[in-house]
Design a protein around this motif. Structure first.
Motif, PDB file in Angstrom:
ATOM      1  N   ASN A 264      -6.977   4.828   7.889  1.00  0.00           N
ATOM      2  CA  ASN A 264      -7.512   3.486   7.663  1.00  0.00           C
ATOM      3  C   ASN A 264      -9.003   3.413   7.976  1.00  0.00           C
ATOM      4  OD1 ASN A 264      -7.127   0.475   7.291  1.00  0.00           O
ATOM      5  ND2 ASN A 264      -7.836   0.503   9.413  1.00  0.00           N
TER       6      ASN A 264
ATOM      7  N   HIS B 101       0.841  -1.197   0.000  1.00  0.00           N
ATOM      8  CA  HIS B 101       0.000   0.000   0.000  1.00  0.00           C
ATOM      9  C   HIS B 101       0.877   1.248   0.000  1.00  0.00           C
ATOM     10  CE1 HIS B 101      -3.413   2.632   0.969  1.00  0.00           C
ATOM     11  NE2 HIS B 101      -2.574   3.258   1.774  1.00  0.00           N
TER      12      HIS B 101
ATOM     13  N   LYS C   1      -5.667  -2.273   2.756  1.00  0.00           N
ATOM     14  CA  LYS C   1      -5.743  -3.726   2.612  1.00  0.00           C
ATOM     15  C   LYS C   1      -4.378  -4.373   2.366  1.00  0.00           C
ATOM     16  CE  LYS C   1     -10.503  -3.471   0.932  1.00  0.00           C
ATOM     17  NZ  LYS C   1     -11.446  -3.796  -0.170  1.00  0.00           N
TER      18      LYS C   1
END
Length: 305
Positions: A154, A81, A160
């Motif tokens: 988040n 991410h 994820k």
């Protein structure tokens, strides 16, 4: 690191009951690439006080490790991410890792589309200057506040994929503990923090510097003159490595030397408190300009007592 012994002229301040000379010792850790000594000298020169001299000692050194492993990890951009960078040293490790890649520019371009988190404006700017990568979360002053920023993000939009976390061997556990069970984190120890091998000699030179300043005081005023030494710690490791030397070489001069201790951040202040060091003040934000200004304010307050 070259020590700045005569960066600014030191003058006697006569508006205080006892004449005070001010010497500033910046005990710095991990700032060599951004050259904060020259930045600080410039900031001091802009202040109203003219009796402040800057003297620099680095209590620690850095040994980069696992750079090839980090290079392999950043080459697989789609697996992450983003990246967490908590210091300029982490950026240095990232630079070395990118330099190992055959498709460096292509992979760098991909990372420009990813999320990078940084602690502090200095780390953000250094990353931008060196790799042209922008970042978020830089308003955070330490790892703990950055972890809170990531968790808030988040909650708005779930993260994820894992976050890549290049870090020091003596990193704070704030990020890993805060994100545990919520956001996946892959740590890579990319540098080791070790004591400065020349610290003994540098402290000896500084003690000689202090002795020369004391000897230069006018014999007529010697009984009323004291040297004010402001020691600024930039990191917990700097506190651990340098404070024993200060106790041995400087605190014995309590008849001629007044020592005040300053922390560049709350984590460093906590370590100082743990060791029984009285913290004069904590810089309100991790910026050299702010530190210089707040030293000026407290010196003016001292002179007006």
């Amino acid at each position: 690191m070259n020590i700045e012994e005569d960066s600014l002229e030191t003058k006697v301040c006569t508006s205080y009951d006892e004449q005070v000379r001010t010497v500033l010792l910046l005990s710095k850790a991990g700032y060599s690439q951004t050259n904060p000594d020259q930045t600080f000298i410039a900031e001091i020169a802009n202040l109203n006080l003219q009796n402040v001299e800057s003297y620099f000692i680095s209590p620690i050194e850095f040994n980069f490790i696992n750079i090839q492993e980090l290079g392999q990890l950043i080459s697989t951009v789609n697996k992450w991410h983003g990246i967490i960078l908590t210091s300029i040293r982490c950026v240095d490790a990232l630079i070395q890792s990118f330099n190992l890649l055959s498709e460096r520019e292509i992979i760098l371009a991909k990372w420009q589309q990813s999320t990078i988190f940084t602690v502090g404006d200095a780390t953000k700017q250094y990353l931008l200057d060196k790799l042209h990568l922008d970042s978020i979360g830089h308003q955070s002053s330490n790892s703990e506040t950055l972890a809170k920023f990531i968790l808030d993000l988040n909650r708005e939009q779930p993260i994820k994929l894992p976050l890549l976390y290049p870090c020091s061997n003596i990193r704070s556990e704030s990020i890993s503990k805060s994100l545990q069970g919520i956001i996946l984190l892959h740590e890579v120890v990319c540098y080791e923090t070790i004591p400065n091998q020349h610290l003994e000699q540098e402290m000896k030179m500084f003690r000689q510097h202090i002795d020369r300043k004391l000897q230069s005081l006018d014999e007529i005023h010697l009984k009323n003159c004291k040297l004010l030494l402001i020691v600024v710690f930039f990191s917990p490791s700097g506190v651990m490595n340098l404070f024993p030397h200060i106790c041995r070489d400087l605190l014995s001069l309590n008849n001629t030397l007044v020592v005040k201790f300053v922390a560049f951040g709350n984590v460093t202040a906590a370590k100082m408190t743990d060791l029984g060091i009285e913290v004069w003040f904590v810089s309100s934000e991790p910026k050299i300009k702010t530190l210089a200004r707040e030293i000026e304010i407290r010196l003016i307050e001292r002179l007006n007592e």
